[in-house]
Design a protein around this motif. Structure first.
Motif, PDB file in Angstrom:
ATOM      1  N   THR A 141      37.621 -45.173  22.937  1.00  0.00           N
ATOM      2  CA  THR A 141      38.434 -46.213  23.567  1.00  0.00           C
ATOM      3  C   THR A 141      39.899 -45.819  23.472  1.00  0.00           C
ATOM      4  O   THR A 141      40.251 -44.803  22.854  1.00  0.00           O
ATOM      5  CB  THR A 141      38.229 -47.574  22.872  1.00  0.00           C
ATOM      6  OG1 THR A 141      38.726 -47.480  21.534  1.00  0.00           O
ATOM      7  CG2 THR A 141      36.760 -47.974  22.859  1.00  0.00           C
ATOM      8  N   GLU A 173      43.494 -38.662  35.707  1.00  0.00           N
ATOM      9  CA  GLU A 173      42.033 -38.535  35.743  1.00  0.00           C
ATOM     10  C   GLU A 173      41.428 -38.928  34.397  1.00  0.00           C
ATOM     11  O   GLU A 173      40.427 -39.631  34.333  1.00  0.00           O
ATOM     12  CB  GLU A 173      41.625 -37.109  36.102  1.00  0.00           C
ATOM     13  CG  GLU A 173      40.127 -36.908  36.174  1.00  0.00           C
ATOM     14  CD  GLU A 173      39.753 -35.470  36.475  1.00  0.00           C
ATOM     15  OE1 GLU A 173      39.178 -34.806  35.581  1.00  0.00           O
ATOM     16  OE2 GLU A 173      40.046 -35.019  37.598  1.00  0.00           O
ATOM     17  N   GLY A 198      41.579 -42.635  34.069  1.00  0.00           N
ATOM     18  CA  GLY A 198      40.536 -43.227  34.903  1.00  0.00           C
ATOM     19  C   GLY A 198      39.181 -43.175  34.222  1.00  0.00           C
ATOM     20  O   GLY A 198      38.443 -44.173  34.200  1.00  0.00           O
ATOM     21  N   LYS A 199      38.858 -42.022  33.660  1.00  0.00           N
ATOM     22  CA  LYS A 199      37.592 -41.893  32.931  1.00  0.00           C
ATOM     23  C   LYS A 199      37.563 -42.821  31.722  1.00  0.00           C
ATOM     24  O   LYS A 199      36.526 -43.396  31.397  1.00  0.00           O
ATOM     25  CB  LYS A 199      37.388 -40.444  32.468  1.00  0.00           C
ATOM     26  CG  LYS A 199      36.943 -39.496  33.531  1.00  0.00           C
ATOM     27  CD  LYS A 199      36.718 -38.132  32.903  1.00  0.00           C
ATOM     28  CE  LYS A 199      36.021 -37.171  33.791  1.00  0.00           C
ATOM     29  NZ  LYS A 199      35.776 -35.878  33.134  1.00  0.00           N
ATOM     30  N   HIS A 235      39.077 -45.720  31.352  1.00  0.00           N
ATOM     31  CA  HIS A 235      38.858 -47.106  31.776  1.00  0.00           C
ATOM     32  C   HIS A 235      37.433 -47.336  32.271  1.00  0.00           C
ATOM     33  O   HIS A 235      36.916 -48.448  32.161  1.00  0.00           O
ATOM     34  CB  HIS A 235      39.863 -47.509  32.855  1.00  0.00           C
ATOM     35  CG  HIS A 235      41.239 -47.677  32.317  1.00  0.00           C
ATOM     36  ND1 HIS A 235      41.605 -48.677  31.465  1.00  0.00           N
ATOM     37  CD2 HIS A 235      42.363 -46.941  32.507  1.00  0.00           C
ATOM     38  CE1 HIS A 235      42.879 -48.573  31.149  1.00  0.00           C
ATOM     39  NE2 HIS A 235      43.365 -47.508  31.762  1.00  0.00           N
ATOM     40  N   GLU A 236      36.813 -46.303  32.796  1.00  0.00           N
ATOM     41  CA  GLU A 236      35.429 -46.413  33.265  1.00  0.00           C
ATOM     42  C   GLU A 236      34.431 -46.116  32.146  1.00  0.00           C
ATOM     43  O   GLU A 236      33.231 -46.100  32.375  1.00  0.00           O
ATOM     44  CB  GLU A 236      35.197 -45.447  34.428  1.00  0.00           C
ATOM     45  CG  GLU A 236      36.009 -45.785  35.659  1.00  0.00           C
ATOM     46  CD  GLU A 236      35.988 -44.669  36.689  1.00  0.00           C
ATOM     47  OE1 GLU A 236      35.295 -43.648  36.480  1.00  0.00           O
ATOM     48  OE2 GLU A 236      36.674 -44.817  37.716  1.00  0.00           O
ATOM     49  N   GLN A 237      34.945 -45.828  30.957  1.00  0.00           N
ATOM     50  CA  GLN A 237      34.148 -45.489  29.768  1.00  0.00           C
ATOM     51  C   GLN A 237      33.235 -44.291  30.030  1.00  0.00           C
ATOM     52  O   GLN A 237      32.064 -44.279  29.656  1.00  0.00           O
ATOM     53  CB  GLN A 237      33.360 -46.703  29.283  1.00  0.00           C
ATOM     54  CG  GLN A 237      34.264 -47.826  28.838  1.00  0.00           C
ATOM     55  CD  GLN A 237      33.514 -49.039  28.354  1.00  0.00           C
ATOM     56  OE1 GLN A 237      32.344 -49.239  28.674  1.00  0.00           O
ATOM     57  NE2 GLN A 237      34.189 -49.868  27.579  1.00  0.00           N
ATOM     58  N   ARG A 238      33.800 -43.267  30.680  1.00  0.00           N
ATOM     59  CA  ARG A 238      33.059 -42.030  30.959  1.00  0.00           C
ATOM     60  C   ARG A 238      33.613 -40.847  30.179  1.00  0.00           C
ATOM     61  O   ARG A 238      33.310 -39.705  30.465  1.00  0.00           O
ATOM     62  CB  ARG A 238      33.129 -41.696  32.457  1.00  0.00           C
ATOM     63  CG  ARG A 238      32.451 -42.673  33.366  1.00  0.00           C
ATOM     64  CD  ARG A 238      32.429 -42.210  34.826  1.00  0.00           C
ATOM     65  NE  ARG A 238      33.762 -41.943  35.350  1.00  0.00           N
ATOM     66  CZ  ARG A 238      34.164 -40.750  35.823  1.00  0.00           C
ATOM     67  NH1 ARG A 238      33.349 -39.734  35.845  1.00  0.00           N
ATOM     68  NH2 ARG A 238      35.388 -40.597  36.293  1.00  0.00           N
TER      69      ARG A 238
END
Length: 145
Positions: free
Chosen positions: A8, A89, A92-93, A95-98
């Motif tokens: 996180t 990038e 973005g990952k 926030h998308e938990q990727r």
């Protein structure tokens, strides 16, 4: 209950990665500024030498560092943009938990550097500065020297 393995915004490793990326971006911006500073210094020194020797026809030698620093400055701005893309990038990952652990150990510029460099050359902060400096060299040769 939250999974302790999920990365996180508060994870120390994520914070460290973001700080590294921000540091790289800041260094590229500082290098761009330093390029402009050195260019002005060198061009001024060349013009002083040309004036001291009373050889105004040699004033156009000052265009060489202008062209070299234009290329260097646009390269630094292209790198800055590429690292900002990489940073965005990553965010973005996040926030998308990727996010995976491999993302934390990868500090690479994203995108096509040629396209980034062309975009940097089109930027007013590059062409505006170096074209003005070139015009000033021309005016110095014609009006002052």
């Amino acid at each position: 209950m939250s999974n302790p393995n999920v990365l996180t915004e508060e994870s120390p490793s994520v914070q460290a990665h973001l700080q590294i990326m921000q540091g790289v971006i800041n260094r590229m911006a500082a290098n761009s500024t330093a390029s402009k500073t050195w260019c002005i210094t060198i061009v001024s020194a060349i013009l002083v030498l040309v004036a001291d020797k009373s050889k105004p026809e040699y004033a156009f030698i000052a265009l060489l560092p202008i062209l070299l620093f234009l290329a260097l400055d646009s390269y630094y701005l292209a790198l800055e943009k590429a690292f900002r893309d990489s940073y965005n990038e990553f965010i973005g990952k996040l926030h998308e938990q990727r996010i995976c652990s491999e993302d934390l150990y990868s500090v690479v510029a994203k995108g096509n550097m040629t396209n980034h460099q062309i975009a940097a050359l089109k930027s007013f902060s590059v062409w505006g500065f170096y074209v003005c400096l070139g015009v000033m060299v021309y005016l110095a040769k014609e009006l002052v020297l």
